[in-house]
Design an enzyme around this catalytic site. Structure first.
Site, PDB file in Angstrom:
ATOM      1  N   LYS A 173      38.293  74.133  57.053  1.00 44.12           N
ATOM      2  CA  LYS A 173      38.849  75.188  57.349  1.00 44.12           C
ATOM      3  C   LYS A 173      37.935  76.039  58.148  1.00 44.12           C
ATOM      4  O   LYS A 173      36.761  76.656  57.237  1.00 44.12           O
ATOM      5  CB  LYS A 173      39.604  76.328  56.098  1.00 44.12           C
ATOM      6  CG  LYS A 173      40.305  77.326  56.788  1.00 44.12           C
ATOM      7  CD  LYS A 173      40.492  78.484  55.855  1.00 44.12           C
ATOM      8  CE  LYS A 173      39.602  79.392  55.545  1.00 44.12           C
ATOM      9  NZ  LYS A 173      39.368  80.214  57.032  1.00 44.12           N
ATOM     10  N   GLU A 248      26.432  77.342  50.488  1.00 50.99           N
ATOM     11  CA  GLU A 248      25.341  77.771  51.314  1.00 50.99           C
ATOM     12  C   GLU A 248      25.834  79.338  51.343  1.00 50.99           C
ATOM     13  O   GLU A 248      26.615  79.587  52.207  1.00 50.99           O
ATOM     14  CB  GLU A 248      25.389  77.042  52.759  1.00 50.99           C
ATOM     15  CG  GLU A 248      24.527  75.799  52.706  1.00 50.99           C
ATOM     16  CD  GLU A 248      23.128  75.543  52.060  1.00 50.99           C
ATOM     17  OE1 GLU A 248      22.691  74.948  51.647  1.00 50.99           O
ATOM     18  OE2 GLU A 248      22.461  76.823  52.354  1.00 50.99           O
ATOM     19  N   CYS A 282      22.123  83.998  58.642  1.00 52.17           N
ATOM     20  CA  CYS A 282      21.677  84.297  57.185  1.00 52.17           C
ATOM     21  C   CYS A 282      20.138  84.005  57.089  1.00 52.17           C
ATOM     22  O   CYS A 282      19.722  84.233  55.955  1.00 52.17           O
ATOM     23  CB  CYS A 282      22.519  83.265  56.518  1.00 52.17           C
ATOM     24  SG  CYS A 282      22.265  81.664  56.771  1.00 52.17           S
ATOM     25  N   GLU A 384      22.599  92.317  51.463  1.00 54.89           N
ATOM     26  CA  GLU A 384      22.903  91.794  52.811  1.00 54.89           C
ATOM     27  C   GLU A 384      23.758  92.613  53.658  1.00 54.89           C
ATOM     28  O   GLU A 384      24.711  92.915  53.430  1.00 54.89           O
ATOM     29  CB  GLU A 384      23.490  90.421  52.579  1.00 54.89           C
ATOM     30  CG  GLU A 384      23.418  89.587  54.052  1.00 54.89           C
ATOM     31  CD  GLU A 384      24.261  88.225  53.778  1.00 54.89           C
ATOM     32  OE1 GLU A 384      25.589  88.351  53.184  1.00 54.89           O
ATOM     33  OE2 GLU A 384      23.740  87.262  53.913  1.00 54.89           O
TER      34      GLU A 384
HETATM   35  O1  TXE Z   1      32.019  84.766  54.725  1.00 57.97           O
HETATM   36  P1  TXE Z   1      33.204  84.729  54.067  1.00 57.97           P
HETATM   37  P2  TXE Z   1      31.946  85.341  56.338  1.00 57.97           P
HETATM   38  C1  TXE Z   1      26.704  83.960  54.901  1.00 57.97           C
HETATM   39  C2  TXE Z   1      26.055  85.147  55.429  1.00 57.97           C
HETATM   40  C3  TXE Z   1      27.344  86.359  55.501  1.00 57.97           C
HETATM   41  C4  TXE Z   1      28.488  85.273  55.172  1.00 57.97           C
HETATM   42  C5  TXE Z   1      29.151  85.718  56.697  1.00 57.97           C
HETATM   43  O2  TXE Z   1      24.805  85.527  54.992  1.00 57.97           O
HETATM   44  O3  TXE Z   1      27.199  86.781  53.925  1.00 57.97           O
HETATM   45  O4  TXE Z   1      28.154  84.119  55.087  1.00 57.97           O
HETATM   46  O5  TXE Z   1      30.352  84.637  56.700  1.00 57.97           O
HETATM   47  C6  TXE Z   1      36.616  81.545  53.566  1.00 57.97           C
HETATM   48  N1  TXE Z   1      38.416  80.343  48.893  1.00 57.97           N
HETATM   49  N2  TXE Z   1      26.226  82.644  55.333  1.00 57.97           N
HETATM   50  O6  TXE Z   1      31.789  86.832  56.148  1.00 57.97           O
HETATM   51  O7  TXE Z   1      34.070  85.786  54.008  1.00 57.97           O
HETATM   52  C7  TXE Z   1      36.771  82.203  55.197  1.00 57.97           C
HETATM   53  O8  TXE Z   1      38.064  82.113  55.200  1.00 57.97           O
HETATM   54  C8  TXE Z   1      37.956  79.634  49.932  1.00 57.97           C
HETATM   55  C9  TXE Z   1      25.286  81.915  54.771  1.00 57.97           C
HETATM   56  O9  TXE Z   1      32.783  84.787  57.082  1.00 57.97           O
HETATM   57  O10 TXE Z   1      32.680  84.300  52.833  1.00 57.97           O
HETATM   58  C10 TXE Z   1      35.699  81.616  55.874  1.00 57.97           C
HETATM   59  O11 TXE Z   1      36.247  80.478  56.393  1.00 57.97           O
HETATM   60  N3  TXE Z   1      37.461  80.025  51.088  1.00 57.97           N
HETATM   61  C11 TXE Z   1      25.178  80.626  55.418  1.00 57.97           C
HETATM   62  C12 TXE Z   1      34.552  81.272  54.943  1.00 57.97           C
HETATM   63  O12 TXE Z   1      35.229  81.373  53.441  1.00 57.97           O
HETATM   64  C13 TXE Z   1      37.414  81.539  51.265  1.00 57.97           C
HETATM   65  C14 TXE Z   1      25.078  80.594  56.959  1.00 57.97           C
HETATM   66  C15 TXE Z   1      33.622  82.336  54.912  1.00 57.97           C
HETATM   67  O13 TXE Z   1      34.117  83.478  54.755  1.00 57.97           O
HETATM   68  C16 TXE Z   1      37.918  82.440  50.372  1.00 57.97           C
HETATM   69  C17 TXE Z   1      25.897  81.303  57.639  1.00 57.97           C
HETATM   70  C18 TXE Z   1      38.473  81.933  49.132  1.00 57.97           C
HETATM   71  N4  TXE Z   1      38.755  82.769  48.244  1.00 57.97           N
HETATM   72  C19 TXE Z   1      26.664  82.557  56.696  1.00 57.97           C
HETATM   73  N5  TXE Z   1      37.642  83.486  51.024  1.00 57.97           N
HETATM   74  C20 TXE Z   1      23.814  79.945  54.965  1.00 57.97           C
HETATM   75  N6  TXE Z   1      23.137  80.127  53.714  1.00 57.97           N
HETATM   76  O14 TXE Z   1      23.319  78.872  55.383  1.00 57.97           O
HETATM   77  C21 TXE Z   1      37.358  83.386  52.134  1.00 57.97           C
HETATM   78  N7  TXE Z   1      37.112  82.025  52.453  1.00 57.97           N
END
Ligand code: TXE
Length: 480
Positions: A173, A248, A282, A384
């Protein structure tokens, strides 16, 4: 209005619900396509398709799987312009950045693991003349792969490629905020002849589709990249089911600049490590610690360069700062700039929304922002922000800056600037981060372990780490 589709059992299909979610173009703020509002019904069909495809896919030789994944890598490369334009329209990042980084890296992800799997061996342990052990590293089954919106195709393929190369099938997804390139990848997988059911892409909200993947009894492992809060929710669901997890998560990375740094290198790279991809990586260095003797000189030089960064539409060839990914995210970042000022910070440049003219006037743009005058314990320096915002703070002693650097709940990456390499290695050993760059930033060798500690994640991606995550080691001991 384009309606993208799910990719399930080798076909492009509509969601069971028949409903769709608006997909915005951050550059203009307008809806430009629709994505499936899928739910657990679509996930169930996808998991069954993956389960059905698994035995044959796992039974293929590494070379057979490698050849198909290499075709996908080539098709990504052949479609660079279309994929880069789509990535930029979905995410708001500069087109030139998607062309230079995101899409080539997606091709490399497939190429790297398609070739790596051919060399992936395991070990044996000989117990003298009576017994010998050998270790099998077998594919596990249906892998759940969930990815974020900041580097959409880059991070989506970073999980899918090793999962498929090692013989698993996948239900994936992408973020509902940036689904387009995952959809275009579906079309390329069909063209490459990926057998049906091996890869399934289900679009939709995290709380519906992501949660259904995470909690599905026939998905024994989940690889997630995204925010720390979401990672904790996934762990809460998956841990009692004894699923294998790779998380991650977020970062709040220190950029430590000693007075004996190569000033011009540190300055030039710091502009990049602060604002590349609108600060939505990130690995960005959002907390900049500068040793006092060069603090004023570095601050002035940095602010002068940041003020020249062009905020413009992603298609503009001169753009340095494109649009941030969504209106919600823009408001979140702006709220942190307000918080920084409430906490006593001084905005040295930027600090506000940028309104462009013409068709881009409703786009989501923020001026690159530099703030000083805060201490390391305030919320602005602990939480963050994930946007084009950095803070500056002077330090005197090495021990002091190590305390600052290690003072947050995160531990993803860090950069260290000094020409005294024994100091560099000493400080690198003491910074609590999973990834350290010395006198450089974002130099990436895909063989290296990638990931963070503390609330930046669990496990590592990359190289053999990834192939070990996606396989189950089994030791067999034989009486000879
Ligand atoms: O994250 P979200 P975001 C981190 C970055 C920032 C964030 C940005 O630092 O904090 O990611 O991405 C799905 N059950 N990193 O805001 O909301 C959602 O639909 C299962 C770190 O999108 O967590 C999306 O597809 N899935 C990284 C995905 O999770 C769920 C590098 C991420 O969404 C869910 C890049 C649930 N309950 C960004 N809720 C690194 N460390 O390498 C949401 N999602």
């Amino acid at each position: 209005m384009q309606k993208i589709q799910n990719y399930i059992n080798g076909e492009l299909v509509t969601p069971r619900s028949g409903d769709y979610i608006d997909n915005h173009n951050p550059a203009t703020g307008s809806v430009y396509s629709l994505i499936p509002d899928s739910d657990e019904r679509d996930v169930e069909i996808a998991v069954q398709a993956a389960k059905k495809a698994f035995p044959a896919w796992a039974a293929k030789s590494n070379e057979e799987r490698s050849n198909i994944l290499l075709k996908i890598a080539d098709l990504i490369t052949d479609n660079l312009d279309q994929l880069a334009a789509a990535e930029s329209m979905d995410n708001g990042k500069p087109v030139w950045l998607a062309k230079k980084v995101d899409i080539p890296r997606a091709a490399s992800n497939f190429h790297f693991f398609a070739t790596g799997i051919i060399h992936y061996a395991s070990e044996s342990h000989n117990m003298g003349s009576e017994y010998i052990n050998y270790t099998l590293r077998q594919p596990i089954g249906v892998a759940g792969c969930i990815s974020p919106w900041n580097l959409p195709l880059y991070l989506f393929t970073w999980k899918i490629a090793p999962a498929l190369a090692s013989g698993n099938c996948v239900v994936a997804k992408p973020s509902e905020v940036t689904p387009m390139t995952a959809y275009l990848l579906s079309e390329l997988c069909i063209k490459a002849g990926l057998p049906k059911g091996v890869l399934n892409i289900v679009h939709g909200y995290g709380y519906k589709v992501g949660a259904a993947i995470t909690s599905h009894k026939d998905v024994p492992l989940v690889s997630f990249t995204g925010g720390t809060k979401t990672g904790a929710e996934i762990a809460r669901v998956a841990a009692p089911m004894f699923k294998k997890l790779s998380l991650e998560l977020g970062g709040k990375n220190p950029n430590i600049i000693f007075e004996d740094c190569n000033f011009d290198d540190a300055l030039k790279t710091t502009v990049n490590s602060s604002f590349s991809n609108q600060g939505q990586i990130c690995l960005c260095g959002s907390r900049i610690y500068i040793q006092r003797p060069i603090y004023d000189k570095f601050k002035e030089a940095l602010v002068e360069r940041v003020k020249k960064l062009k905020v413009a539409a992603p298609k503009d060839p001169e753009v340095k700062i494109g649009a941030v990914v969504s209106e919600d995210h823009m408001n979140k970042v702006l709220s942190y700039i307000n918080l920084a000022q409430e906490e006593g910070g001084k905005v040295l440049c930027g600090g506000e929304r940028v309104v462009l003219d013409g068709e881009y006037k409703s786009g989501w743009y923020i001026a690159p922002t530099v703030i000083e005058g805060l201490d390391h314990t305030c919320r602005t320096n602990q939480e963050e922000i994930f946007g084009p915002v950095v803070t500056l703070q002077p330090f005197d002693a090495e021990e002091e800056v190590l305390e600052y650097a290690n003072s947050t709940a995160y531990g993803l990456s860090a950069t260290i600037w000094t020409q005294d390499l024994s100091k560099a290695h000493r400080v690198a050993a003491k910074v609590k981060s999973g990834i350290i760059w010395i006198n450089c930033w974002l130099v990436r060798d895909l063989r290296t372990p990638f990931g963070g500690m503390k609330q930046s994640g669990v496990g590592r991606e990359g190289g053999w780490e990834a192939l070990r995550f996606f396989t189950e080691p089994k030791n067999v001991c034989v009486k000879v």
